[in-house]
Design an enzyme around this catalytic site. Structure first.
Site, PDB file in Angstrom:
ATOM      1  N   GLU A  34       0.842  -1.196   0.000  1.00  0.00           N
ATOM      2  CA  GLU A  34       0.000   0.000   0.000  1.00  0.00           C
ATOM      3  C   GLU A  34       0.879   1.248   0.000  1.00  0.00           C
ATOM      4  O   GLU A  34       1.739   1.393   0.877  1.00  0.00           O
ATOM      5  CB  GLU A  34      -0.908  -0.027   1.235  1.00  0.00           C
ATOM      6  CG  GLU A  34      -1.907  -1.183   1.172  1.00  0.00           C
ATOM      7  CD  GLU A  34      -2.423  -1.614   2.539  1.00  0.00           C
ATOM      8  OE1 GLU A  34      -2.152  -0.930   3.541  1.00  0.00           O
ATOM      9  OE2 GLU A  34      -3.113  -2.657   2.605  1.00  0.00           O
ATOM     10  N   ALA A  64      -5.718  -4.050   0.590  1.00  0.00           N
ATOM     11  CA  ALA A  64      -6.244  -5.337   1.046  1.00  0.00           C
ATOM     12  C   ALA A  64      -5.079  -6.270   1.327  1.00  0.00           C
ATOM     13  O   ALA A  64      -4.468  -6.797   0.407  1.00  0.00           O
ATOM     14  CB  ALA A  64      -7.156  -5.934  -0.026  1.00  0.00           C
ATOM     15  N   GLU A  65      -4.772  -6.453   2.605  1.00  0.00           N
ATOM     16  CA  GLU A  65      -3.556  -7.176   2.971  1.00  0.00           C
ATOM     17  C   GLU A  65      -3.614  -8.652   2.591  1.00  0.00           C
ATOM     18  O   GLU A  65      -2.600  -9.226   2.173  1.00  0.00           O
ATOM     19  CB  GLU A  65      -3.271  -7.009   4.465  1.00  0.00           C
ATOM     20  CG  GLU A  65      -2.908  -5.582   4.880  1.00  0.00           C
ATOM     21  CD  GLU A  65      -4.106  -4.638   4.928  1.00  0.00           C
ATOM     22  OE1 GLU A  65      -5.255  -5.119   4.871  1.00  0.00           O
ATOM     23  OE2 GLU A  65      -3.905  -3.415   5.012  1.00  0.00           O
ATOM     24  N   GLN A  87       1.777  -2.130   5.923  1.00  0.00           N
ATOM     25  CA  GLN A  87       1.989  -0.725   6.271  1.00  0.00           C
ATOM     26  C   GLN A  87       2.382  -0.552   7.742  1.00  0.00           C
ATOM     27  O   GLN A  87       3.254   0.240   8.059  1.00  0.00           O
ATOM     28  CB  GLN A  87       0.748   0.084   5.930  1.00  0.00           C
ATOM     29  CG  GLN A  87       1.052   1.552   5.731  1.00  0.00           C
ATOM     30  CD  GLN A  87       0.035   2.223   4.829  1.00  0.00           C
ATOM     31  OE1 GLN A  87      -1.146   2.315   5.171  1.00  0.00           O
ATOM     32  NE2 GLN A  87       0.474   2.698   3.685  1.00  0.00           N
ATOM     33  N   PHE A  88       1.731  -1.311   8.617  1.00  0.00           N
ATOM     34  CA  PHE A  88       2.057  -1.302  10.048  1.00  0.00           C
ATOM     35  C   PHE A  88       1.813  -2.715  10.581  1.00  0.00           C
ATOM     36  O   PHE A  88       0.992  -3.454  10.025  1.00  0.00           O
ATOM     37  CB  PHE A  88       1.149  -0.332  10.822  1.00  0.00           C
ATOM     38  CG  PHE A  88       1.600   1.103  10.767  1.00  0.00           C
ATOM     39  CD1 PHE A  88       2.427   1.625  11.749  1.00  0.00           C
ATOM     40  CD2 PHE A  88       1.193   1.926   9.730  1.00  0.00           C
ATOM     41  CE1 PHE A  88       2.838   2.944  11.704  1.00  0.00           C
ATOM     42  CE2 PHE A  88       1.593   3.253   9.682  1.00  0.00           C
ATOM     43  CZ  PHE A  88       2.420   3.771  10.673  1.00  0.00           C
ATOM     44  N   TYR A  93      -2.578  -8.129  10.113  1.00  0.00           N
ATOM     45  CA  TYR A  93      -3.460  -9.208  10.580  1.00  0.00           C
ATOM     46  C   TYR A  93      -4.439  -9.724   9.530  1.00  0.00           C
ATOM     47  O   TYR A  93      -4.708 -10.927   9.490  1.00  0.00           O
ATOM     48  CB  TYR A  93      -4.207  -8.789  11.862  1.00  0.00           C
ATOM     49  CG  TYR A  93      -3.269  -8.439  13.012  1.00  0.00           C
ATOM     50  CD1 TYR A  93      -2.021  -9.045  13.128  1.00  0.00           C
ATOM     51  CD2 TYR A  93      -3.619  -7.499  13.970  1.00  0.00           C
ATOM     52  CE1 TYR A  93      -1.147  -8.716  14.169  1.00  0.00           C
ATOM     53  CE2 TYR A  93      -2.757  -7.170  15.019  1.00  0.00           C
ATOM     54  CZ  TYR A  93      -1.524  -7.776  15.110  1.00  0.00           C
ATOM     55  OH  TYR A  93      -0.674  -7.465  16.127  1.00  0.00           O
ATOM     56  N   HIS A 134      -0.742   0.924  15.918  1.00  0.00           N
ATOM     57  CA  HIS A 134       0.466   1.297  15.171  1.00  0.00           C
ATOM     58  C   HIS A 134       1.746   0.906  15.902  1.00  0.00           C
ATOM     59  O   HIS A 134       2.817   1.381  15.552  1.00  0.00           O
ATOM     60  CB  HIS A 134       0.491   2.809  14.898  1.00  0.00           C
ATOM     61  CG  HIS A 134      -0.537   3.259  13.920  1.00  0.00           C
ATOM     62  ND1 HIS A 134      -1.862   3.424  14.254  1.00  0.00           N
ATOM     63  CD2 HIS A 134      -0.452   3.563  12.604  1.00  0.00           C
ATOM     64  CE1 HIS A 134      -2.540   3.829  13.191  1.00  0.00           C
ATOM     65  NE2 HIS A 134      -1.709   3.912  12.179  1.00  0.00           N
TER      66      HIS A 134
END
Ligand SMILES: Cc1ncc(C[n+]2csc(CCOP(=O)(O)OP(=O)(O)O)c2C)c(N)n1
Ligand SMILES: [Mg+2]
Lengths: 343, 376
Positions: A34, A64-65, A87-88, A93, A134
């Site tokens: 992302e 969308a991970e 991203q974090f 998850y 985060h």
């Protein structure tokens, strides 16, 4: 781009350089995630990659991970070497199912036919004043999944070397990047990056020479904390050895146990929760292997067993120098019968 | 009255009006499932194709009954039968070229067999043997996938990678009606459309996800309609009409191959058997419903159409059944042989190279095995 002089570089720069060099060395390496393209990632680690290698090699994906990691699986099946950026920590998850059910076991399910040379880069850990979601330390989840390598660098040089090794690995690597060390600096030449041991080797960052010794064991963001604690401890008459694990999986029993056998005492330090965290496994391994060398139980200095706290309170949660020194003080020195033994 | 409502107040010009970026109308599926058999168009279908489909359907049905029988004989741990869905399975297995990839779920071993996989290898997972009985690269068939819909993003990624390399490869990914509710279904379709990946998604809507009927799964007009939201065409087809499924899938595959991007196909069919041999379907559906679907059996539909055109006689039917019987006999014989598994293989292929931990554990198991051997 040729700078020969050794200048201070940040971990973020070393990571970016590792990605660039890996992409230049192997056209199969693709970066996806992302905001990794035009923006260069929210931490700017992928800055310039889309420009240099094109959008097809450094791709801004839909948000969308699971989709990112799931498509990376298909890309790996076709012979590519995807490097995925989450991203974090807490936003990785949604991709857990793909990680656990496919990435980690595809090689095994297919009896070696389909290896998964995927690197999942995860900016992780606290101490940056990040609001909720985060600052997680999610390494225990990854460690508990057979088939994954789990790596966390603590220095600028390791960040480069270990990321190159992760990308070159034919196994999936969860690469945990300590967010709060992104801007840490060290003398480091991008054109002559020093050789780094392969994934799976710990390193003694600070050797103890003798006297009242103990081993501090940590990785990623807790390594500088341990080094600082060791400096402070020397003023109080302790000589602490600091082991930087560098990778949690594979776990370097040899280096850890050799150090503990030398010092007779050990404290494991990490931000992750203590209960069910990596420290429990590490303490058990040490106890199983070095019982007769231990002068005291292996202690853990870990984050509390709470959801990651608000930034205004995080300093109470994160293992700091004082807490490490307190643990060292509790290593049963009063029952010392080997005081002064040579190391 | 607000400041903005006062006469002469500054009113910001709105940004350019929103417009749909693609016209939705051409993406919409037909109102009724597309059919060929029993229509006038059936007269023009290539007889060779019909003969091929018929032979495969008969063989496929026999494969299903044989595999179900093997569960009763303790030779398969579990079998999710595709009885009633053979038209979809056969069409999916036939519609791809050599270099293309098939992404099956647990219910799609027949499609893999039609594509060329040895049935024993296709059933290895389900007999309790190793997870994948075949090297996926041999026939370009991904490992059978059990976590619902998770194979769909793999198909997208593989197709995307092939397109980036400039290779002529299409991926066909299979999923059930229940699987369309999973997040991975959504993410896979979205990625495929954004990347214009050469993928075809085939939903076999067999009415149920174990016991749960479609009405509890979705409020969409049809599953094919979901395509529109992603910007790809949706096709609705009679999943028991082998010729129609073959044609619709063929068009979608050609479109993907030509760079036209992905297509979502919903094939309306019915699972005539229980979910698996371990399921009791009488708890959630009536015999009458099942009987109604038996009257719409894919094999009967094709047989009637072929007889009407004089393309099939009793002798041809018998020879198709004989061929199927030979396949079943061979499968039976080979499945009745005990596979030889080596426990030491447990530690293989977890990583490219065993970690220290795994070496220690392998040594421990080896010692256990040696001790067991000594006791005998
Ligand atoms: C992620 C996940 N959740 C639950 C299951 C258990 N399960 C196996 S099959 C099935 C029903 C699937 O229905 P559908 O997608 O319609 O496929 P069908 O079995 O009808 O072919 C369920 C719930 C699973 N395999 N994976
Ligand atoms: Mg279903």
């Amino acid at each position: 781009m040729t700078t020969t002089a050794v200048k201070p570089a940040t971990m973020a720069q070393a990571l970016g350089r590792a990605l660039r060099d890996a992409m230049a060395a192997d056209p199969a390496v693709h970066v996806l995630g992302e905001d990794v393209g035009t923006l260069g990632g929210v931490f700017r680690i992928t800055d310039g990659l889309a420009k240099e290698f094109g959008d097809d090699r450094c791709t801004d994906t839909p948000l969308a991970e699971a989709g990112i990691l799931g498509t990376a699986v298909g890309m790996a099946m076709y012979g590519l070497r995807p490097v995925v950026e989450m991203q974090f920590d807490a936003f990785a998850y949604p991709s857990f199912e793909q990680l656990v059910s496919h990435v980690s076991r595809m090689r095994n399910r297919t009896r070696g036919a389909l290896p998964m040379p995927i690197t999942v880069r995860v900016p992780y850990g606290g101490g940056i004043g990040g609001v909720e979601h985060h600052s997680d330390s999610s390494e225990a989840y990854y460690m508990a999944t057979p088939g994954l390598h789990v790596v966390a660098p603590a220095t600028v040089a390791d960040a480069y070397g270990l990321l190159r090794a992760a990308i070159a690995s034919d196994d999936p690597v969860v690469f945990l990047e300590p967010k709060r060390l992104y801007w840490s600096k060290a003398e480091w030449s991008p054109d002559h990056p020093e050789e780094v041991a392969p994934i799976g080797r710990a390193v003694v960052r600070r050797p103890a020479t003798g006297g009242r010794t103990a081993t501090l064991i940590s990785y990623g963001p807790s390594v500088p904390v341990c080094l600082e604690a060791a400096e402070a401890a020397s003023a109080e008459g302790w000589d602490l050895e600091v082991v930087d694990l560098r990778s949690l999986v594979p776990f370097d029993d040899e280096t850890v146990c050799a150090s503990v056998r030398r010092t007779g005492r050990a404290v494991v330090v990490h931000e992750s929760t203590g209960f069910g965290g990596p420290g429990g496994e590490i303490a058990a391994r040490i106890t199983e292997r070095c019982f007769h060398h231990l002068e005291a139980p292996v202690l853990r200095v870990a984050g509390f067993d709470i959801p990651y706290p608000p930034p205004m309170l995080e300093r109470h949660h994160l293992p700091g120098v004082d807490r490490v020194l307190d643990a060292v003080a509790r290593l049963q020195w009063e029952s010392e019968w080997t005081e002064g033994r040579a190391v | 009255m607000t400041v903005l409502e006062q006469p002469g107040a500054y009113r910001p010009t709105p940004p350019p009006a929103w417009q749909p970026r693609v016209d939705a109308a051409p993406l919409l599926p037909d109102a009724e499932p597309y059919r060929l058999l029993g229509t006038d168009a059936a007269a023009d279908i290539d007889p060779a194709l019909l003969t091929r489909l018929y032979g495969e359907l008969v063989r496929g049905r026999r494969y299903n009954t044989q595999a179900t029988a093997l569960t009763r004989q303790g030779r398969l741990a579990v079998y999710p039968s595709s009885t009633g869905q053979e038209a979809c399975q056969v069409a999916a297995g036939l519609v791809l070229r050599e270099q293309d990839w098939l992404f099956p779920s647990y219910r799609d071993t027949l499609a893999a067999v039609v594509r060329g996989l040895d049935p024993v290898h296709a059933l290895t997972l389900l007999r309790g043997d190793w997870h994948s009985g075949y090297d996926p690269r041999d026939h370009r068939v991904a490992p059978l996938c059990t976590p619902l819909a998770t194979q769909l993003p793999h198909a997208v990624g593989l197709a995307h990678a092939a397109r980036l390399k400039g290779d002529d490869v299409v991926a066909l990914a299979l999923v059930g009606d229940g699987g369309t509710s999973e997040g991975d279904f959504h993410e896979a379709l979205n990625f495929a459309a954004v990347w214009r990946a050469p993928v075809v998604f085939l939903i076999q809507n067999n009415g149920f996800a174990i016991s749960v009927p479609l009405a509890k799964q979705t409020a969409a007009p049809s599953l094919a309609h979901k395509a529109v939201g992603y910007g790809m065409p949706g096709r609705l087809v009679d999943g028991n009409d082998a010729v129609a499924v073959h044609q619709v899938l063929g068009e979608a595959v050609r479109r993907a191959r030509a760079g036209g991007g992905p297509t979502l196909v919903e094939a309306v069919t019915y699972r005539l058997e229980a979910h698996t041999n371990a399921d009791d379907a009488t708890r959630y559906r009536s015999d009458a419903e099942v009987e109604a679907w038996r009257a719409h059996d894919p094999i009967t539909l094709l047989e009637e159409a072929m007889r009407d055109r004089g393309l099939l006689d009793d002798q041809a039917v018998q020879s198709a059944r004989d061929a199927a019987e030979r396949m079943a006999a061979d499968l039976r014989t080979r499945m009745h042989q005990d596979p030889a598994l080596d426990p030491m293989d447990l530690f293989e292929d977890v990583y490219a190279e065993k970690t220290g931990q795994l070496r220690e554990q392998a040594d421990a198991l080896r010692a256990e095995l040696a001790a067991e051997e000594g006791e005998r």
